[in-house]
Design a protein around this motif. Sequence first.
Motif, PDB file in Angstrom:
ATOM      1  N   ILE A  56     -78.513 -31.276  84.839  1.00 14.47           N
ATOM      2  CA  ILE A  56     -78.705 -31.009  83.417  1.00 14.47           C
ATOM      3  C   ILE A  56     -77.371 -30.598  82.801  1.00 14.47           C
ATOM      4  CG2 ILE A  56     -79.865 -29.537  81.726  1.00 14.47           C
ATOM      5  CD1 ILE A  56     -82.188 -29.325  83.610  1.00 14.47           C
ATOM      6  N   TYR A  57     -76.977 -31.301  81.758  1.00 15.17           N
ATOM      7  CA  TYR A  57     -75.712 -31.039  81.085  1.00 15.17           C
ATOM      8  C   TYR A  57     -75.928 -30.076  79.924  1.00 15.17           C
ATOM      9  CZ  TYR A  57     -73.264 -34.708  83.658  1.00 15.17           C
ATOM     10  OH  TYR A  57     -72.678 -35.454  84.638  1.00 15.17           O
ATOM     11  N   THR A  58     -74.999 -29.147  79.764  1.00 18.99           N
ATOM     12  CA  THR A  58     -75.050 -28.163  78.682  1.00 18.99           C
ATOM     13  C   THR A  58     -73.684 -28.094  78.021  1.00 18.99           C
ATOM     14  OG1 THR A  58     -76.699 -26.870  79.899  1.00 18.99           O
ATOM     15  CG2 THR A  58     -75.569 -25.777  78.067  1.00 18.99           C
ATOM     16  N   ARG A  59     -73.692 -28.020  76.701  1.00 13.00           N
ATOM     17  CA  ARG A  59     -72.440 -27.905  75.952  1.00 13.00           C
ATOM     18  C   ARG A  59     -72.532 -26.684  75.047  1.00 13.00           C
ATOM     19  NH1 ARG A  59     -71.144 -32.777  72.173  1.00 13.00           N
ATOM     20  NH2 ARG A  59     -71.114 -33.836  74.195  1.00 13.00           N
ATOM     21  N   ILE A  60     -71.555 -25.785  75.123  1.00  9.99           N
ATOM     22  CA  ILE A  60     -71.528 -24.602  74.272  1.00  9.99           C
ATOM     23  C   ILE A  60     -70.122 -24.425  73.718  1.00  9.99           C
ATOM     24  CG2 ILE A  60     -73.402 -23.438  75.500  1.00  9.99           C
ATOM     25  CD1 ILE A  60     -71.377 -21.790  76.959  1.00  9.99           C
ATOM     26  N   LYS A  61     -70.038 -23.713  72.610  1.00 14.27           N
ATOM     27  CA  LYS A  61     -68.745 -23.466  71.978  1.00 14.27           C
ATOM     28  C   LYS A  61     -67.954 -22.430  72.779  1.00 14.27           C
ATOM     29  CE  LYS A  61     -70.255 -24.603  67.300  1.00 14.27           C
ATOM     30  NZ  LYS A  61     -69.399 -25.804  67.244  1.00 14.27           N
ATOM     31  N   LYS A  62     -66.631 -22.597  72.804  1.00 17.59           N
ATOM     32  CA  LYS A  62     -65.792 -21.701  73.583  1.00 17.59           C
ATOM     33  C   LYS A  62     -65.811 -20.275  73.052  1.00 17.59           C
ATOM     34  CE  LYS A  62     -62.433 -24.624  75.947  1.00 17.59           C
ATOM     35  NZ  LYS A  62     -61.000 -24.947  76.111  1.00 17.59           N
ATOM     36  N   ASP A  63     -65.990 -20.122  71.727  1.00 17.56           N
ATOM     37  CA  ASP A  63     -65.993 -18.764  71.191  1.00 17.56           C
ATOM     38  C   ASP A  63     -67.249 -17.992  71.570  1.00 17.56           C
ATOM     39  OD1 ASP A  63     -67.849 -20.043  69.654  1.00 17.56           O
ATOM     40  OD2 ASP A  63     -66.800 -19.802  67.759  1.00 17.56           O
ATOM     41  N   LYS A  64     -68.235 -18.682  72.179  1.00 25.21           N
ATOM     42  CA  LYS A  64     -69.435 -18.010  72.663  1.00 25.21           C
ATOM     43  C   LYS A  64     -69.297 -17.576  74.122  1.00 25.21           C
ATOM     44  CE  LYS A  64     -71.794 -18.932  68.856  1.00 25.21           C
ATOM     45  NZ  LYS A  64     -72.239 -17.871  67.922  1.00 25.21           N
ATOM     46  N   VAL A  65     -68.227 -18.035  74.798  1.00 24.14           N
ATOM     47  CA  VAL A  65     -68.051 -17.770  76.226  1.00 24.14           C
ATOM     48  C   VAL A  65     -67.274 -16.477  76.424  1.00 24.14           C
ATOM     49  CG1 VAL A  65     -67.080 -18.631  78.380  1.00 24.14           C
ATOM     50  CG2 VAL A  65     -68.136 -20.217  76.767  1.00 24.14           C
ATOM     51  N   LEU A  66     -67.815 -15.579  77.255  1.00 22.33           N
ATOM     52  CA  LEU A  66     -67.125 -14.335  77.583  1.00 22.33           C
ATOM     53  C   LEU A  66     -66.133 -14.555  78.711  1.00 22.33           C
ATOM     54  CD1 LEU A  66     -66.799 -11.278  77.231  1.00 22.33           C
ATOM     55  CD2 LEU A  66     -68.676 -10.981  78.880  1.00 22.33           C
ATOM     56  N   LYS A  67     -66.599 -15.190  79.803  1.00 20.40           N
ATOM     57  CA  LYS A  67     -65.712 -15.463  80.925  1.00 20.40           C
ATOM     58  C   LYS A  67     -66.341 -16.501  81.836  1.00 20.40           C
ATOM     59  CE  LYS A  67     -67.493 -11.503  83.559  1.00 20.40           C
ATOM     60  NZ  LYS A  67     -67.122 -10.280  84.309  1.00 20.40           N
ATOM     61  N   ILE A  68     -65.488 -17.074  82.671  1.00 20.29           N
ATOM     62  CA  ILE A  68     -65.913 -18.039  83.685  1.00 20.29           C
ATOM     63  C   ILE A  68     -65.395 -17.547  85.021  1.00 20.29           C
ATOM     64  CG2 ILE A  68     -65.779 -20.429  84.475  1.00 20.29           C
ATOM     65  CD1 ILE A  68     -65.306 -21.274  81.608  1.00 20.29           C
ATOM     66  N   VAL A  69     -66.303 -17.348  85.976  1.00 19.69           N
ATOM     67  CA  VAL A  69     -65.916 -16.810  87.281  1.00 19.69           C
ATOM     68  C   VAL A  69     -66.413 -17.745  88.373  1.00 19.69           C
ATOM     69  CG1 VAL A  69     -65.942 -14.428  86.461  1.00 19.69           C
ATOM     70  CG2 VAL A  69     -68.020 -15.422  87.413  1.00 19.69           C
ATOM     71  N   SER A  70     -65.730 -17.708  89.516  1.00 26.03           N
ATOM     72  CA  SER A  70     -66.149 -18.503  90.662  1.00 26.03           C
ATOM     73  C   SER A  70     -67.402 -17.896  91.269  1.00 26.03           C
ATOM     74  CB  SER A  70     -65.034 -18.562  91.712  1.00 26.03           C
ATOM     75  OG  SER A  70     -63.883 -19.176  91.178  1.00 26.03           O
TER      76      SER A  70
END
Length: 434
Positions: A56-70
């Motif tokens: 399932i593919y999801t697209r969100i705006k970058k200004d909504k992202v807090l962080k990306i972690v492994s």
Amino acid sequence: MIPKLVRFLIGAFFLLLTNSALFSVTVITKTGKSFEKVSIERSTELDIEFVDENGIYTRIKKDKVLKIVSDPGEPTLELTLDESIPTGAMKNPTEKSAVPQDSFLLSQSVSNDGAFQGSDLFGERQARRNKTAYKDTYEAYFMSTSIELLGLPKAFKFGLTVMNPLVDRSNTDADFRFQTAAGGADQSNVVNATLASGTLAFDPNSVKLRKEKNGLNDYLFSRAMYDHETRMGTFSAGFIFINTNDPNYVMRGLWVIAWRPPFLSWLNPQFSINNRMLSEYNGAFQGGHNYRLSLSHEFFKGEAFRITPSIVMGYADVNDNVDRRKGISDISPRLQFDYTKFFFAANMMYRATPALVDNVTYTPSDGVYADTNANDGRVTDPSKVFGYENAFILNQIAANSPNEFVKRTLTQHYQQQHIVHAIYFFSIGYTIKI
């Protein structure tokens, strides 16, 4: 020595290019919602697109992202040299189940009515069953269960939708006529003659009140689609099959062609053509087309509370093979509110061209006179046809009319009503992965 060093450098370069695809990550939004075990597929200045284990593919705006972690527990990547692989850089095989974590996307809801391409599915049939006038809001409650198959390749879509009425499923005697078969000729005069003479002139086991087949039907919608992405947008092709538990209906088959353009992505436009292949009622609808345009936008995407307004507009070419009328079949706006897994939606179906349904195929007529005028925007009112009160009024009209023209005009004026242009219905339900 030199070839091995070259392979090592090439492998290291390949590792740097593919590092994001090899590791799974967790995307955490500013609202606290997290998407675990996903892979980043695309990243632009405005948004990111990622895919989970179910495809399932999801697209969100970058200004909504807090962080990306492994993700924790991700195995360490090692460089290995393999003479049979030109790149030289490999990820050690890890044990991973080939079965996706979730198999289905399940959605269930309860609604008071439903519609499809300008046709009301439950409410107007309920009005004819219960001998009530056509109106803009019905209480033809039904449960809708939709299942979308997960884990398929991104291009393939397959789903089923079952609509089960919760009320008025049984057949009833709506015409109060003595008949030898449901829907047969009225034998009430024979019964009246027996009552007047005192001599039995008919077989009570044959001539009696009978139930018409007017209970609300179950529907099964089956969908299978294939998407092909190009620079000119996404082109789709597939089929929709509609079954119901009505011997006259059999099955309706639609061949669907759709296009999602690469522009105006904020409105999610889609153009589609529903082409009828199979049809019921002796092919009365076979070969028709319905051209449709849909627009929608999801506000607060990725958050717990979301609002999605949408609208679908359809143009019928043609409505059936008897009248062969063309026009706007429906303008159907929808406003949906989502909170986590639950949703509430307000819907409307507006018939901009009522002549498309101004015939006995869409709105059966049981009046004294057949509804032969497909241009007056009027149909027979189910509440003005049967029953003792209607019979008394119709007899008075017939007895006091000076000629047939006046009788017909007064009778149709009494028995007919305007076609309802707008029908409203509401849905409440939930969506989960299983």
